[in-house]
Design a protein around this motif. Sequence first.
Motif, mmCIF file in Angstrom:
data_model
loop_
_atom_site.group_PDB
_atom_site.id
_atom_site.type_symbol
_atom_site.label_atom_id
_atom_site.label_comp_id
_atom_site.label_asym_id
_atom_site.label_seq_id
_atom_site.Cartn_x
_atom_site.Cartn_y
_atom_site.Cartn_z
ATOM 1 N N GLN A 53 10.120 9.209 1.259
ATOM 2 C CA GLN A 53 9.945 8.939 2.678
ATOM 3 C C GLN A 53 8.551 8.396 2.965
ATOM 4 O O GLN A 53 8.385 7.436 3.733
ATOM 5 N N ALA A 54 7.532 9.000 2.348
ATOM 6 C CA ALA A 54 6.163 8.538 2.567
ATOM 7 C C ALA A 54 6.007 7.093 2.126
ATOM 8 O O ALA A 54 5.361 6.281 2.813
ATOM 9 N N LYS A 55 6.581 6.756 0.995
ATOM 10 C CA LYS A 55 6.487 5.383 0.493
ATOM 11 C C LYS A 55 7.229 4.421 1.421
ATOM 12 O O LYS A 55 6.750 3.307 1.696
ATOM 13 N N ALA A 56 8.367 4.836 1.916
ATOM 14 C CA ALA A 56 9.131 3.977 2.821
ATOM 15 C C ALA A 56 8.345 3.706 4.105
ATOM 16 O O ALA A 56 8.332 2.582 4.614
ATOM 17 N N PHE A 57 7.699 4.732 4.635
ATOM 18 C CA PHE A 57 6.878 4.535 5.830
ATOM 19 C C PHE A 57 5.731 3.569 5.541
ATOM 20 O O PHE A 57 5.443 2.672 6.338
ATOM 21 N N PRO A 86 2.939 -4.190 7.699
ATOM 22 C CA PRO A 86 3.048 -5.621 7.364
ATOM 23 C C PRO A 86 2.218 -5.979 6.141
ATOM 24 O O PRO A 86 1.222 -5.329 5.841
ATOM 25 N N ARG A 87 2.638 -7.023 5.453
ATOM 26 C CA ARG A 87 1.900 -7.485 4.273
ATOM 27 C C ARG A 87 0.476 -7.880 4.658
ATOM 28 O O ARG A 87 -0.479 -7.578 3.935
ATOM 29 N N VAL A 88 0.332 -8.561 5.781
ATOM 30 C CA VAL A 88 -0.983 -8.946 6.291
ATOM 31 C C VAL A 88 -1.108 -8.419 7.712
ATOM 32 O O VAL A 88 -0.253 -8.693 8.561
ATOM 33 N N GLN A 89 -2.155 -7.655 7.963
ATOM 34 C CA GLN A 89 -2.398 -7.124 9.303
ATOM 35 C C GLN A 89 -3.800 -7.518 9.733
ATOM 36 O O GLN A 89 -4.784 -7.246 9.032
ATOM 37 N N GLY A 138 0.728 -8.107 12.906
ATOM 38 C CA GLY A 138 1.161 -8.121 11.514
ATOM 39 C C GLY A 138 1.938 -9.370 11.169
ATOM 40 O O GLY A 138 2.635 -9.944 12.015
ATOM 41 N N PHE A 139 1.826 -9.790 9.889
ATOM 42 C CA PHE A 139 2.474 -11.015 9.429
ATOM 43 C C PHE A 139 3.062 -10.788 8.039
ATOM 44 O O PHE A 139 2.533 -10.010 7.241
#
Length: 752
Positions: A469-473, A478-481, A503-504
């Motif tokens: 769950q922690a990893k999913a959160f 976003p990859r780039v914020q 985020g992008f």
Amino acid sequence: MRQFWTAAMAALATIALSIGLATPATAASAIGSGHGSVYQAYLIDSRPGAQVKLVNSGGATVGSGTVDRLGSFLVRDLPAGGGYRFVVDGTAGNSFAVRGEAPPDRGLYRSQHLHPGLNYVRMRDGVELAVTVRLPDGKTMNDGPFPTVIEYSGYQHAAPGNFLVGAIKGLAKVPDPMAPATGTVLGNQVAPTAGFAAVNVQMRGSGCSGGAFDLFDWPTIYDGYDIVETVGAQSWVKRHKVGLVGISFSGISQIATAGTHPPSLAAIAPMSLTDDLYSTGFPGGIFNNGFANSWLTERQDDAEPAPQGGQPYARELVRRGDRHCAANQKLRLQTQRIKQLIEANPTRTVSLLEHRSPSYWAEKVNVPVYLVGALQDEQTGPQWTEIIKHFRNNPNVWVRMMNGAHLDSLGPQFLGPWYEFLRIYLDQTVPQPNPALSALMPVVYAAVTEAPGRPIVTARHPEATNLAQAKAFFKRDPRVQVFFDNGSGTPIPGNMSAPWSRGFTSWPANGVGDGVRWTLDAGGRLTRTPGPSSSVSFRPDPAARPAGTMHATGASTKPWAAGATYEWAPVPGRAGVGFTTAPLGSDQLVVGPGSVDLRLSSSAPNTDLQATISEVRPDGTEILVTSGFLRASLRATNAAATPLDPTRDWLDPSPLVGTQLARIQLASLGHVFRQGSRIRVTITAPGGDKTTWRFATPNTGGRVVDTLGLGAGGSTLVLPVVPGQRAGGPAPECRVLRGQPCRTYRPAFNGG
């Protein structure tokens, strides 16, 4: 008693020999011992002043010179293979092999055992690195195994003294020679406070480490691999996996280390790095004789042999009788003269710089990456974002950026997720609130910036009950914020806090396409509807205004202060030209690189130029956003260039003849030009926009005349405007934005 004094004198003689203070008679005829490193060979314990040559297996001479006063000699850029020998005054020494990039036998790693405090770790070529191990605060070895991180640089890194005590003494102007440098704060203080064991590694050729300093050459790169594997082999390292952390020098070193694929590496978290040594050292092809020059000078000084020179802790430990540290000074006089390399390589020499480039190694990184940098970084530079595209094949990369200075990567909005990232991908546990880290960092921020920063959140998702769950959160980030208006997120002006972000999923930001193009036009207009062709001429003069916005050319904490003051002078007389848009009808959010495409001619065969992008607000204030630089003789772009990003190989200079297209690459932007403001581009000689960068540009005295084509078919500005985006909050007061000088707008002579 006689035996004691005999042993003591022998020890002193050994130390004296290693530091160049004496040459015992028994060493007078010594050939010494030859050793192979990664694409290098070195000789130690030879006779000072002897003539030496290196021969390969076929008997050909591949290097020659004179043994230095410490009894050493080193040859670089050799092919891997066996049968090499040093020949000293006609006598051949031992045969050895020059190493390639293949890893050594793993017994090297398993045979070495590290303990808390100062250690000396043997690399694949026999060179020792000084390493200081710090356990999590309040823990002993009996409490292990521990999640473990490594920080690796050439600053005073492995000094075994207390970091906080040293920092306090430094503020009191009473420096502690045994304290680590403040730039090593992550490994020497933050990580142990946060519950990680930290291994602080001294780069070869500096401090108490052996070898010759080489500025990210092959041996230093593969030292990173060897350190990761040696630390990973320790019984007290959890899961026998390690992470890499660090800012600036130790941020840069992570990329190459990860690119060599050490099996024990779990994740990396670089901060405030550069994309390429050339882009920081030669922005726009012009030597940076400000910060880059001072930084290189400091590294050269650090590489001097102790105890006469070198880093303070090395001098102190040699004086105290540390025989490892003393012996590890032997190759220091073989350090390359960096200034001579720069003079010999004003363009980007591939053989010298390609393998030293973080971008080269980023393509190869396959572990999770948490990368943070500032868009006005005054040290390594804002062009670091060019590295992002080189991670394109790695799905587990998170990039964070903000307006701000070099230190801002350590800001609370980035250090909290840094902690989460390491807990998830290194420790493989669910992040929990960390009161110790939350208590430490406001004290650090206040000491350095005079403001405490916003509170750190080390567990943004308390609802996560397991690792999955922690990893999913975390993966939802976003990859780039991009964080905007940093400095205005709390009631304290200039505090490290951004009130909003966007985020992008890609870089450049998704949706920008080829960007939005404005034309530089007559009357200083910047317009989407160009008028007829025309031109404007100006006299670029680097002496026309102050060289920088602060009186600092080396590492300085001045740009980090919440109340930083700048001297951002307007362009006087005909020393530059400006162009402004009409007041904007809507917010323009720009994210990514940009380009100023000049139709340029000059009275000189070469000219150095700077393009400055700023926001002119309705109240008459002007905010600096970004700059770009170009030596016009290096204007040729390469096949990878795009409308937004005029990339170059920085080779083959060509004089200006007639009118040429000269595209100035703008360092990436993360800024919103608000409705009612005007976008401005100013073209001048380099200088006047940066806090610590300076430029080795010719002093023209206003004698050079540059001419720009305007209107239809003329010069243009291209910016990465994200469609449909608005500002996430009201416009902050001009002078609170971190890293962004502000002044009263004054038009250039041409009206813009």
